[in-house]
Design a protein around this motif. Structure first.
Motif, PDB file in Angstrom:
ATOM      1  N   LEU A 175     -11.636   4.208   4.335  1.00  0.00           N
ATOM      2  CA  LEU A 175     -12.868   4.905   3.937  1.00  0.00           C
ATOM      3  C   LEU A 175     -12.606   5.962   2.870  1.00  0.00           C
ATOM      4  CD1 LEU A 175     -15.851   5.420   4.200  1.00  0.00           C
ATOM      5  CD2 LEU A 175     -15.396   6.905   6.166  1.00  0.00           C
ATOM      6  N   PRO A 176     -11.646   6.889   3.063  1.00  0.00           N
ATOM      7  CA  PRO A 176     -11.405   7.861   1.985  1.00  0.00           C
ATOM      8  C   PRO A 176     -10.944   7.208   0.691  1.00  0.00           C
ATOM      9  CG  PRO A 176      -9.737   8.059   3.706  1.00  0.00           C
ATOM     10  CD  PRO A 176     -10.819   7.194   4.250  1.00  0.00           C
ATOM     11  N   MET A 177     -10.192   6.100   0.791  1.00  0.00           N
ATOM     12  CA  MET A 177      -9.766   5.394  -0.412  1.00  0.00           C
ATOM     13  C   MET A 177     -10.969   4.798  -1.137  1.00  0.00           C
ATOM     14  SD  MET A 177      -7.106   4.716  -2.175  1.00  0.00           S
ATOM     15  CE  MET A 177      -6.919   3.772  -3.674  1.00  0.00           C
ATOM     16  N   THR A 178     -11.902   4.248  -0.369  1.00  0.00           N
ATOM     17  CA  THR A 178     -13.120   3.694  -0.955  1.00  0.00           C
ATOM     18  C   THR A 178     -13.943   4.773  -1.637  1.00  0.00           C
ATOM     19  OG1 THR A 178     -13.187   1.991   0.769  1.00  0.00           O
ATOM     20  CG2 THR A 178     -15.223   2.392  -0.465  1.00  0.00           C
ATOM     21  N   LEU A 179     -14.048   5.933  -0.985  1.00  0.00           N
ATOM     22  CA  LEU A 179     -14.806   7.043  -1.565  1.00  0.00           C
ATOM     23  C   LEU A 179     -14.154   7.535  -2.855  1.00  0.00           C
ATOM     24  CD1 LEU A 179     -15.714   9.051   1.663  1.00  0.00           C
ATOM     25  CD2 LEU A 179     -17.198   7.574   0.293  1.00  0.00           C
ATOM     26  N   LEU A 180     -12.828   7.577  -2.885  1.00  0.00           N
ATOM     27  CA  LEU A 180     -12.125   7.970  -4.110  1.00  0.00           C
ATOM     28  C   LEU A 180     -12.409   6.985  -5.245  1.00  0.00           C
ATOM     29  CD1 LEU A 180      -8.625   9.161  -2.838  1.00  0.00           C
ATOM     30  CD2 LEU A 180     -10.339  10.536  -4.017  1.00  0.00           C
ATOM     31  N   ALA A 181     -12.371   5.684  -4.919  1.00  0.00           N
ATOM     32  CA  ALA A 181     -12.635   4.662  -5.937  1.00  0.00           C
ATOM     33  C   ALA A 181     -14.066   4.779  -6.470  1.00  0.00           C
ATOM     34  CB  ALA A 181     -12.401   3.272  -5.350  1.00  0.00           C
ATOM     35  N   LEU A 182     -15.023   5.007  -5.561  1.00  0.00           N
ATOM     36  CA  LEU A 182     -16.414   5.161  -5.982  1.00  0.00           C
ATOM     37  C   LEU A 182     -16.605   6.424  -6.829  1.00  0.00           C
ATOM     38  CD1 LEU A 182     -18.278   4.114  -2.715  1.00  0.00           C
ATOM     39  CD2 LEU A 182     -18.092   2.814  -4.839  1.00  0.00           C
TER      40      LEU A 182
END
Length: 203
Positions: A175-182
């Motif tokens: 989840l935090p990785m996805t948020l960083l990518a977004l």
């Protein structure tokens, strides 16, 4: 942003980008047309030889870029071992590693501007036909540029988790990785809009 270009100057960096991409296409096609396990093993030995030729620094840098493949290889081996087809898993895993390693070799020895120019020439017939290819042309170098950045951020998240917990991170950093990518994508979109955006029919 971090480039995938090699930190070591090699002779291959003076070769035409189109020739290297053509050789990559031919080699990758051969890897998928030749099914034998020993063919894949021989190809792996040849690829390692290519990485070794420019020296130890080049080899270490190149192999470090390929570490992201180990989860894919592990899943393939475990799944096929459970289904009783381990030789097929080895062939598939070696084929993937060889293909990605060759592609990585091309990006390490080719500047992003040269790759972009080749893509621009390849899409020239489609552009003359009136198809909107400018977005695709812009997207390819962006993927190449941001992939190592996301990998670096993923490693930083993993290290931060290990510093705060004795449990393995596993899915917890997805989840935090996805948020960083977004967040990166949002900043990139804002930067593109500030520069006028990308016209789909841009010459």
């Amino acid at each position: 942003m971090i480039s995938l270009t090699s930190p070591v100057r090699t002779r291959a960096q003076d070769w035409p980008a189109a020739a290297k991409l053509g050789a990559l296409l031919a080699a990758t096609t051969a890897l998928f047309l030749l099914p034998g396990l020993w063919v894949q093993i021989a190809a792996l030995a040849a690829v390692l030889g290519l990485y070794t030729l420019p020296g130890r620094v080049f080899l270490r840098h190149g192999l470090a870029q390929l570490r992201v493949l180990w989860p894919i290889v592990l899943v393939l081996l475990v799944w096929h071992a459970l289904t009783g087809d381990l030789p097929d898993a080895l062939r598939i895993a070696l084929r993937i590693v060889n293909a990605v390693a060759l592609a990585n070799l091309v990006t390490m020895t080719t500047t992003l501007s040269d790759l972009t120019e080749v893509v621009h020439r390849i899409f020239a017939p489609l552009r003359r036909a009136g198809l909107p290819v400018a977005v695709i042309e812009a997207g390819i170098p962006l993927v190449i540029r941001f992939t190592p950045t996301l990998i670096q951020k993923g490693r930083a998240l993993h290290q931060a988790w290990r510093a705060r917990s004795s449990r393995r991170a596993n899915w917890r950093i997805v989840l935090p990785m996805t948020l960083l990518a977004l967040d990166d994508a949002d900043h990139l979109a804002e930067a593109l809009r500030a520069r006028g955006g990308i016209s789909p029919f841009e010459d």
